[in-house]
Every structure is written in C-alpha cells, then in structure tokens.
Design a protein around this motif. Structure first.
Motif, PDB file in Angstrom:
ATOM      1  N   ARG A 219       3.912  -8.272  12.392  1.00 48.08           N
ATOM      2  CA  ARG A 219       2.876  -7.685  13.148  1.00 48.08           C
ATOM      3  C   ARG A 219       1.778  -7.674  12.478  1.00 48.08           C
ATOM      4  O   ARG A 219       0.525  -7.987  12.897  1.00 48.08           O
ATOM      5  N   PHE A 220       1.748  -7.205  11.148  1.00 45.61           N
ATOM      6  CA  PHE A 220       0.429  -7.103  10.355  1.00 45.61           C
ATOM      7  C   PHE A 220      -0.179  -8.306  10.037  1.00 45.61           C
ATOM      8  O   PHE A 220      -1.372  -8.514  10.330  1.00 45.61           O
ATOM      9  N   TRP A 221       0.527  -9.303   9.690  1.00 46.62           N
ATOM     10  CA  TRP A 221       0.056 -10.691   9.201  1.00 46.62           C
ATOM     11  C   TRP A 221      -0.623 -11.206  10.659  1.00 46.62           C
ATOM     12  O   TRP A 221      -1.688 -11.969  10.527  1.00 46.62           O
ATOM     13  N   GLU A 222       0.196 -11.089  11.930  1.00 46.54           N
ATOM     14  CA  GLU A 222      -0.434 -11.724  12.891  1.00 46.54           C
ATOM     15  C   GLU A 222      -1.549 -11.212  13.153  1.00 46.54           C
ATOM     16  O   GLU A 222      -2.512 -11.949  13.777  1.00 46.54           O
ATOM     17  N   SER A 223      -1.718  -9.755  13.246  1.00 51.26           N
ATOM     18  CA  SER A 223      -2.980  -9.055  13.462  1.00 51.26           C
ATOM     19  C   SER A 223      -4.293  -9.548  12.483  1.00 51.26           C
ATOM     20  O   SER A 223      -5.264  -9.484  12.956  1.00 51.26           O
TER      21      SER A 223
ATOM     22  N   ILE B 196       0.909  -1.044   0.060  1.00 51.64           N
ATOM     23  CA  ILE B 196      -0.003   0.105  -0.017  1.00 51.64           C
ATOM     24  C   ILE B 196       0.932   1.186   0.003  1.00 51.64           C
ATOM     25  O   ILE B 196       1.886   1.315   0.863  1.00 51.64           O
ATOM     26  N   ILE B 197       0.668   2.064  -0.934  1.00 53.18           N
ATOM     27  CA  ILE B 197       1.575   3.256  -1.048  1.00 53.18           C
ATOM     28  C   ILE B 197       1.530   4.047   0.259  1.00 53.18           C
ATOM     29  O   ILE B 197       0.533   4.079   1.046  1.00 53.18           O
ATOM     30  N   SER B 198       2.699   4.763   0.727  1.00 58.16           N
ATOM     31  CA  SER B 198       2.935   5.391   2.113  1.00 58.16           C
ATOM     32  C   SER B 198       1.701   6.106   2.784  1.00 58.16           C
ATOM     33  O   SER B 198       1.460   5.910   3.734  1.00 58.16           O
ATOM     34  N   GLU B 199       1.391   7.042   1.737  1.00 58.96           N
ATOM     35  CA  GLU B 199       0.487   8.025   2.179  1.00 58.96           C
ATOM     36  C   GLU B 199      -0.973   7.618   2.727  1.00 58.96           C
ATOM     37  O   GLU B 199      -1.783   7.979   3.327  1.00 58.96           O
ATOM     38  N   TYR B 200      -1.360   6.002   2.215  1.00 58.56           N
ATOM     39  CA  TYR B 200      -2.405   5.428   2.831  1.00 58.56           C
ATOM     40  C   TYR B 200      -2.140   4.492   3.587  1.00 58.56           C
ATOM     41  O   TYR B 200      -3.373   3.810   4.104  1.00 58.56           O
ATOM     42  N   GLN B 201      -0.943   4.163   4.150  1.00 59.59           N
ATOM     43  CA  GLN B 201      -0.821   3.121   5.150  1.00 59.59           C
ATOM     44  C   GLN B 201      -1.261   3.524   6.474  1.00 59.59           C
ATOM     45  O   GLN B 201      -1.222   4.738   6.824  1.00 59.59           O
ATOM     46  N   GLY B 202      -1.775   2.657   7.331  1.00 58.36           N
ATOM     47  CA  GLY B 202      -2.154   3.075   8.736  1.00 58.36           C
ATOM     48  C   GLY B 202      -3.607   3.476   8.468  1.00 58.36           C
ATOM     49  O   GLY B 202      -4.120   3.742   9.706  1.00 58.36           O
ATOM     50  N   LYS B 203      -4.349   3.048   7.549  1.00 56.14           N
ATOM     51  CA  LYS B 203      -5.910   3.691   7.375  1.00 56.14           C
ATOM     52  C   LYS B 203      -6.762   2.630   7.287  1.00 56.14           C
ATOM     53  O   LYS B 203      -7.993   2.542   6.927  1.00 56.14           O
ATOM     54  N   GLY B 204      -6.260   1.273   7.621  1.00 61.43           N
ATOM     55  CA  GLY B 204      -6.974   0.211   7.629  1.00 61.43           C
ATOM     56  C   GLY B 204      -7.256  -0.501   6.205  1.00 61.43           C
ATOM     57  O   GLY B 204      -8.133  -1.570   6.022  1.00 61.43           O
ATOM     58  N   ILE B 205      -6.483   0.194   5.236  1.00 59.96           N
ATOM     59  CA  ILE B 205      -6.743  -0.351   3.651  1.00 59.96           C
ATOM     60  C   ILE B 205      -6.276  -1.780   3.702  1.00 59.96           C
ATOM     61  O   ILE B 205      -6.921  -2.670   3.088  1.00 59.96           O
ATOM     62  N   GLY B 206      -5.083  -2.257   4.417  1.00 62.80           N
ATOM     63  CA  GLY B 206      -4.485  -3.695   4.281  1.00 62.80           C
ATOM     64  C   GLY B 206      -5.479  -4.740   4.978  1.00 62.80           C
ATOM     65  O   GLY B 206      -5.642  -5.682   4.277  1.00 62.80           O
ATOM     66  N   LYS B 207      -6.239  -4.050   6.042  1.00 64.94           N
ATOM     67  CA  LYS B 207      -6.997  -5.120   6.472  1.00 64.94           C
ATOM     68  C   LYS B 207      -8.338  -5.203   5.648  1.00 64.94           C
ATOM     69  O   LYS B 207      -8.690  -6.323   5.409  1.00 64.94           O
ATOM     70  N   GLN B 208      -8.643  -4.232   4.845  1.00 63.18           N
ATOM     71  CA  GLN B 208      -9.885  -3.972   3.902  1.00 63.18           C
ATOM     72  C   GLN B 208      -9.463  -5.272   2.806  1.00 63.18           C
ATOM     73  O   GLN B 208     -10.427  -6.007   2.438  1.00 63.18           O
TER      74      GLN B 208
END
Length: 139
Positions: free
Chosen positions: A121-125, A79-91
């Motif tokens: 950490r992300f994959w474990e979450s 996910i490009i950096s300015e969109y990271q940390g916004k729950g997009i990976g989870k979605q």
C-alpha cells in the motif's frame, strides 16, 4: 524536523539493528559480512535522523537495466515503529527521488515481499506500479 543524509561506510554498523528488524533469522555476523560486501559493490544507505538519533534507513542502488535505463532502487526501507505513520517514509522517498533525478535516473524500481501488504500500500501511494514478480532460487 528530520535530517536525511547518506550513512558513511565507516558507520555501517548503525544499519545492522534495522536489518535485524527486517529479518531476525539472519545472524548479525552474516548481516555485517553482507553489508561490507554490499558497500564494496556500489551500495549506499540513507539515514533519517531525529536529532542525533537514527530512526530510519533505506538502502540505495543505482543501476542500469535495458528496460528502464538508469534508475534508483530503494532497498530494505525501515522506519522504527514509534516514528511510523508520521509521513517520514514519504519524506525519505522524496529525498531519494530527488537524488535519483539529480544523477540522471529515469525512474525507480524496488522489490516488496508478497506478504507485506502495508508495504505494498505504501509503495502504491508513492506512485509505484506492480509490473512483475521477483523470483529467487537459493543454492
């Protein structure tokens, strides 16, 4: 809102800048050649779009192995950096898991670099559990 959908094979060049971010040591022409080969061998790629802008990708393999059965394997998620940390990976992962279930997969597995602590950490979450090591030998 974000739109998640498959990236068509004819648009595979859209993926290359994301792959460059993942590993800048691989020349662009090599990335393009490998992508072409991957698409010919059952590879799919999912894109996350913010309007018309592609902001994230995940490669996807559907495989069957004796120890897990039919499963999906997210690959080269970015996910490009300015969109990271916004729950997009989870979605994105929810979309992938739902897709996997819809085609009869039993689960999911993936590889994560040992030095990628934030990725771990992300994959474990997302409910993944480390079950082994990924080894590689180049010829």
């Amino acid at each position: 809102m974000y739109d998640i959908k498959f990236i068509e094979e004819q648009n595979q060049n859209e993926i290359v800048p994301f792959l460059e971010k993942l590993d800048a040591s691989i020349p662009v022409e090599v990335l393009k050649e490998r992508l072409e080969n991957m698409f010919q061998n059952a590879y799919k790629c999912i894109g996350v779009y913010h309007g018309p802008k592609l902001i994230g990708i995940s490669g996807l393999w559907v495989l069957t192995k004796y120890y897990i059965g039919k499963h999906i394997e997210p690959d080269n998620v970015y996910i490009i950096s300015e969109y990271q940390g916004k729950g997009i990976g989870k979605q994105l992962m929810e979309w992938i898991f739902n897709y996997g279930k819809s085609i009869g997969c039993n689960g999911s597995e993936l590889n994560c670099y040992t030095k990628n602590e934030s990725g771990q950490r992300f994959w474990e979450s997302q409910g993944y559990v480390m079950v082994g090591y990924h080894y590689q030998k180049r010829f």
